[in-house]
Design a protein around this motif. Structure first.
Motif, PDB file in Angstrom:
ATOM      1  N   GLU A 236      86.375  28.658  -2.288  1.00 44.42           N
ATOM      2  CA  GLU A 236      86.090  27.287  -2.695  1.00 44.42           C
ATOM      3  C   GLU A 236      85.238  26.516  -1.684  1.00 44.42           C
ATOM      4  N   PRO A 237      85.527  26.574  -0.386  1.00 44.05           N
ATOM      5  CA  PRO A 237      84.657  25.861   0.563  1.00 44.05           C
ATOM      6  C   PRO A 237      83.214  26.370   0.527  1.00 44.05           C
ATOM      7  N   VAL A 238      83.057  27.683   0.341  1.00 40.25           N
ATOM      8  CA  VAL A 238      81.715  28.265   0.265  1.00 40.25           C
ATOM      9  C   VAL A 238      81.032  27.813  -1.018  1.00 40.25           C
ATOM     10  N   ARG A 239      81.775  27.835  -2.125  1.00 38.67           N
ATOM     11  CA  ARG A 239      81.200  27.405  -3.400  1.00 38.67           C
ATOM     12  C   ARG A 239      80.686  25.972  -3.302  1.00 38.67           C
ATOM     13  N   GLN A 240      81.473  25.096  -2.709  1.00 38.31           N
ATOM     14  CA  GLN A 240      81.065  23.701  -2.582  1.00 38.31           C
ATOM     15  C   GLN A 240      79.840  23.556  -1.674  1.00 38.31           C
ATOM     16  N   ARG A 241      79.827  24.323  -0.583  1.00 39.43           N
ATOM     17  CA  ARG A 241      78.689  24.233   0.346  1.00 39.43           C
ATOM     18  C   ARG A 241      77.402  24.723  -0.307  1.00 39.43           C
ATOM     19  N   LEU A 242      77.483  25.831  -1.021  1.00 40.96           N
ATOM     20  CA  LEU A 242      76.289  26.377  -1.667  1.00 40.96           C
ATOM     21  C   LEU A 242      75.793  25.466  -2.782  1.00 40.96           C
ATOM     22  N   LEU A 243      76.717  24.914  -3.560  1.00 39.42           N
ATOM     23  CA  LEU A 243      76.309  24.006  -4.631  1.00 39.42           C
ATOM     24  C   LEU A 243      75.655  22.749  -4.054  1.00 39.42           C
ATOM     25  N   LYS A 244      76.150  22.297  -2.929  1.00 40.95           N
ATOM     26  CA  LYS A 244      75.542  21.132  -2.271  1.00 40.95           C
ATOM     27  C   LYS A 244      74.112  21.437  -1.848  1.00 40.95           C
ATOM     28  N   LEU A 245      73.891  22.642  -1.329  1.00 42.17           N
ATOM     29  CA  LEU A 245      72.538  23.054  -0.938  1.00 42.17           C
ATOM     30  C   LEU A 245      71.616  23.134  -2.153  1.00 42.17           C
ATOM     31  N   LEU A 246      72.143  23.679  -3.244  1.00 41.30           N
ATOM     32  CA  LEU A 246      71.334  23.873  -4.445  1.00 41.30           C
ATOM     33  C   LEU A 246      70.974  22.556  -5.130  1.00 41.30           C
ATOM     34  N   THR A 247      71.779  21.521  -4.921  1.00 40.96           N
ATOM     35  CA  THR A 247      71.564  20.245  -5.617  1.00 40.96           C
ATOM     36  C   THR A 247      71.237  19.112  -4.650  1.00 40.96           C
ATOM     37  N   ALA A 248      70.713  19.447  -3.474  1.00 43.68           N
ATOM     38  CA  ALA A 248      70.357  18.419  -2.498  1.00 43.68           C
ATOM     39  C   ALA A 248      69.088  17.690  -2.935  1.00 43.68           C
ATOM     40  N   PRO A 249      69.140  16.371  -3.144  1.00 45.04           N
ATOM     41  CA  PRO A 249      67.939  15.618  -3.556  1.00 45.04           C
ATOM     42  C   PRO A 249      66.801  15.815  -2.554  1.00 45.04           C
ATOM     43  N   GLY A 250      65.605  16.006  -3.084  1.00 39.53           N
ATOM     44  CA  GLY A 250      64.440  16.172  -2.224  1.00 39.53           C
ATOM     45  C   GLY A 250      64.292  17.547  -1.606  1.00 39.53           C
ATOM     46  N   SER A 251      65.163  18.486  -1.988  1.00 37.32           N
ATOM     47  CA  SER A 251      65.104  19.829  -1.416  1.00 37.32           C
ATOM     48  C   SER A 251      63.743  20.476  -1.675  1.00 37.32           C
ATOM     49  N   LYS A 252      63.199  21.095  -0.649  1.00 36.37           N
ATOM     50  CA  LYS A 252      61.938  21.812  -0.782  1.00 36.37           C
ATOM     51  C   LYS A 252      62.148  23.310  -1.015  1.00 36.37           C
ATOM     52  N   MET A 253      63.382  23.691  -1.241  1.00 38.68           N
ATOM     53  CA  MET A 253      63.715  25.105  -1.383  1.00 38.68           C
ATOM     54  C   MET A 253      63.019  25.725  -2.578  1.00 38.68           C
ATOM     55  N   MET A 254      62.312  26.815  -2.310  1.00 34.88           N
ATOM     56  CA  MET A 254      61.682  27.616  -3.352  1.00 34.88           C
ATOM     57  C   MET A 254      61.962  29.083  -3.026  1.00 34.88           C
ATOM     58  N   ALA A 255      62.497  29.799  -3.974  1.00 33.55           N
ATOM     59  CA  ALA A 255      62.843  31.193  -3.735  1.00 33.55           C
ATOM     60  C   ALA A 255      61.591  32.033  -3.511  1.00 33.55           C
ATOM     61  N   SER A 256      61.757  33.120  -2.763  1.00 31.80           N
ATOM     62  CA  SER A 256      60.619  34.009  -2.514  1.00 31.80           C
ATOM     63  C   SER A 256      60.094  34.613  -3.814  1.00 31.80           C
ATOM     64  N   MET A 257      60.943  34.721  -4.832  1.00 27.98           N
ATOM     65  CA  MET A 257      60.475  35.245  -6.120  1.00 27.98           C
ATOM     66  C   MET A 257      59.459  34.320  -6.758  1.00 27.98           C
ATOM     67  N   LEU A 258      59.560  33.015  -6.510  1.00 28.79           N
ATOM     68  CA  LEU A 258      58.531  32.088  -7.003  1.00 28.79           C
ATOM     69  C   LEU A 258      57.217  32.339  -6.282  1.00 28.79           C
ATOM     70  N   ARG A 259      57.278  32.559  -4.976  1.00 31.63           N
ATOM     71  CA  ARG A 259      56.048  32.854  -4.239  1.00 31.63           C
ATOM     72  C   ARG A 259      55.439  34.171  -4.721  1.00 31.63           C
ATOM     73  N   ASP A 260      56.290  35.140  -5.090  1.00 32.63           N
ATOM     74  CA  ASP A 260      55.784  36.391  -5.644  1.00 32.63           C
ATOM     75  C   ASP A 260      55.020  36.134  -6.942  1.00 32.63           C
ATOM     76  N   VAL A 261      55.580  35.293  -7.802  1.00 35.11           N
ATOM     77  CA  VAL A 261      54.921  34.963  -9.069  1.00 35.11           C
ATOM     78  C   VAL A 261      53.591  34.271  -8.808  1.00 35.11           C
ATOM     79  N   GLU A 262      53.588  33.345  -7.873  1.00 35.89           N
ATOM     80  CA  GLU A 262      52.378  32.570  -7.599  1.00 35.89           C
ATOM     81  C   GLU A 262      51.248  33.434  -7.041  1.00 35.89           C
ATOM     82  N   ARG A 263      51.597  34.519  -6.378  1.00 32.31           N
ATOM     83  CA  ARG A 263      50.543  35.401  -5.860  1.00 32.31           C
ATOM     84  C   ARG A 263      50.296  36.595  -6.779  1.00 32.31           C
TER      85      ARG A 263
END
Length: 311
Positions: A236-263
Motif C-alpha cells: 500500500e505505501p508503494v502503491r500510493q507513492r507510485l500513483l502520486k508520481l503518475l498523477t503529479a501536476p506538471g510532470s514532465k515524465m515521458m516513458a522511453s517507449m514514447l521516445r522510441d515511437v517518436e524516432r
C-alpha cells in the motif's frame, strides 16, 4: 569482481561509467560500431549528478570473450534479448551471476532456460536516460537507483559480494530481499507511464492537463490487479507513492517507449504491456469494462504494424 556490462547504451553505459569512475573492474561487451565510438570519443555521460568522460573504456567484442566473468549486467531492450544471450554466452561460467535490468518479468524465464536459474539475480533500475546523435548518454532526471537481490530473497555470499562491488560507486545501489516484489511494482509503474504517455504522445503532466487523470488511475489499477492475481499485490505505501508520481501536476515524465515511437524505432510493447495482458487473461482478471491496458497495447501494435509497412 570482474564485471561484464552487455552493451554501452544508455543504462549500461551510465551505470558502467559510474563503476569505472569508482575504480571497479568493468568491461563493456559492444558491437563493432559502438566500439569505434568508444575508441574515438570515449564514454560520455552528461548528468545533473556529475558528468563523465572516460577515454576509451575497456571493451570487447563477442569473439574476444574468454574466461567467465563474476558478474554480468544486462540492460538490453527486451526484443534484443536473444541476440544478447548469444553474444555473452561465452562469458558465463558455473559461478557467474547474471543481473538483468530489463522491465517486466518474462526475461527471467528466457534467461533461466538458457543459463540456468542458479545463475540469475533479480534487478531493476530507476533512472531516465537517452542518447544523442553523438552517442553521448543523457541523464534526464536526478534519480539513479539500482536494486538487486537473489530471486529467493536469501542473503547469500554471492549477493553480498555483488553488493560490495556496486556500493559507493556514484549511484544508489540497494540490496533487496524482496527484489521480485519490487520488480512487479516497477512493472506496474512503467506499464502505466508507457501506456499513457505513449498512447497519448504527451508527458504525464500534459495528459493530466487534458483531463486524463481517470485514465492514468484506471490503467494503474488494472496493472495492480494483474500483479495481485499473480501473487504480488502492490504494498500500500508503494502503491500510493507510485500513483502520486503518475498523477503529479506538471510532470514532465515521458516513458522511453514514447521516445522510441517518436524516432520510429521498435518498442517493448509486447514485454511491458502485452505480457501483462497475457497474465491477466491466464488468471481471468477481467471486469467486462473497456480496458485501458488493451487500448494502450493495441495503440503500440498498430504503430509497429504501420512502421513495418514503411509509413
Amino acid at each position: 569482481m570482474r564485471t561484464l556490462i552487455v552493451g554501452a547504451g544508455a543504462i549500461g553505459g551510465y551505470f558502467g561509467g559510474r563503476l569505472l569512475e569508482a575504480g571497479r573492474d568493468v568491461t563493456f561487451l559492444v558491437r563493432p560500431g559502438r566500439a569505434e565510438e568508444l575508441d574515438r570519443s570515449g564514454l560520455v555521460v552528461r548528468s545533473p549528478l556529475g558528468n563523465i568522460h572516460y577515454p576509451s573504456p575497456p571493451h570487447v567484442l563477442t569473439q574476444m570473450l574468454g574466461d567467465p566473468y563474476d558478474l554480468i549486467i544486462l540492460s538490453c531492450k527486451a526484443y534484443d534479448l536473444d541476440a544478447a544471450m548469444d553474444a555473452f554466452a561465452a562469458a558465463v561460467g558455473p559461478d557467474t551471476a547474471i543481473l538483468p535490468l530489463l522491465n517486466g518479468m518474462a526475461h527471467l524465464d528466457r534467461l533461466g532456460a538458457r543459463f540456468g536459474e542458479a545463475n540469475l539475480l533479480g534487478g531493476q533500475c530507476l533512472v531516465s536516460l537517452d542518447r544523442d546523435i553523438t552517442g553521448a548518454i543523457l541523464h534526464l532526471n536526478d534519480t539513479h537507483q539500482l536494486s538487486f537481490g537473489e530471486l529467493s530473497g536469501a542473503l547469500t555470499t554471492r549477493i553480498l559480494r555483488v553488493a560490495e562491488a556496486l556500493a559507493d560507486a556514484g549511484f544508489e545501489a540497494s540490496l533487496s530481499q524482496f527484489i521480485v516484489q519490487e520488480m512487479w511494482e516497477k512493472w506496474c509503474f512503467i506499464a502505466t507511464a508507457a501506456g499513457i504517455s505513449g498512447s497519448m504522445r504527451a508527458s504525464l503532466g500534459d495528459v493530466l492537463t487534458a483531463g486524463g487523470r481517470p485514465l492514468i488511475v484506471k490503467l494503474f489499477a488494472e496493472c495492480a490487479n494483474v500483479a495481485k492475481a499473480c501473487g504480488y499485490p502492490l504494498r500500500e505505501p508503494v502503491r500510493q507513492r507510485l500513483l502520486k508520481l503518475l498523477t503529479a501536476p506538471g510532470s514532465k515524465m515521458m516513458a522511453s517507449m514514447l521516445r522510441d515511437v517518436e524516432r520510429g524505432a521498435p518498442t517493448e510493447a509486447d514485454h511491458v504491456l502485452g505480457d501483462l495482458l497475457m497474465r491477466r487473461d491466464a488468471h481471468s482478471v477481467t471486469s467486462g469494462e473497456l480496458s485501458v491496458l488493451e487500448f494502450a497495447y493495441t495503440h503500440f501494435k498498430a504503430y509497429e504494424a504501420r512502421r513495418l509497412h514503411g509509413h
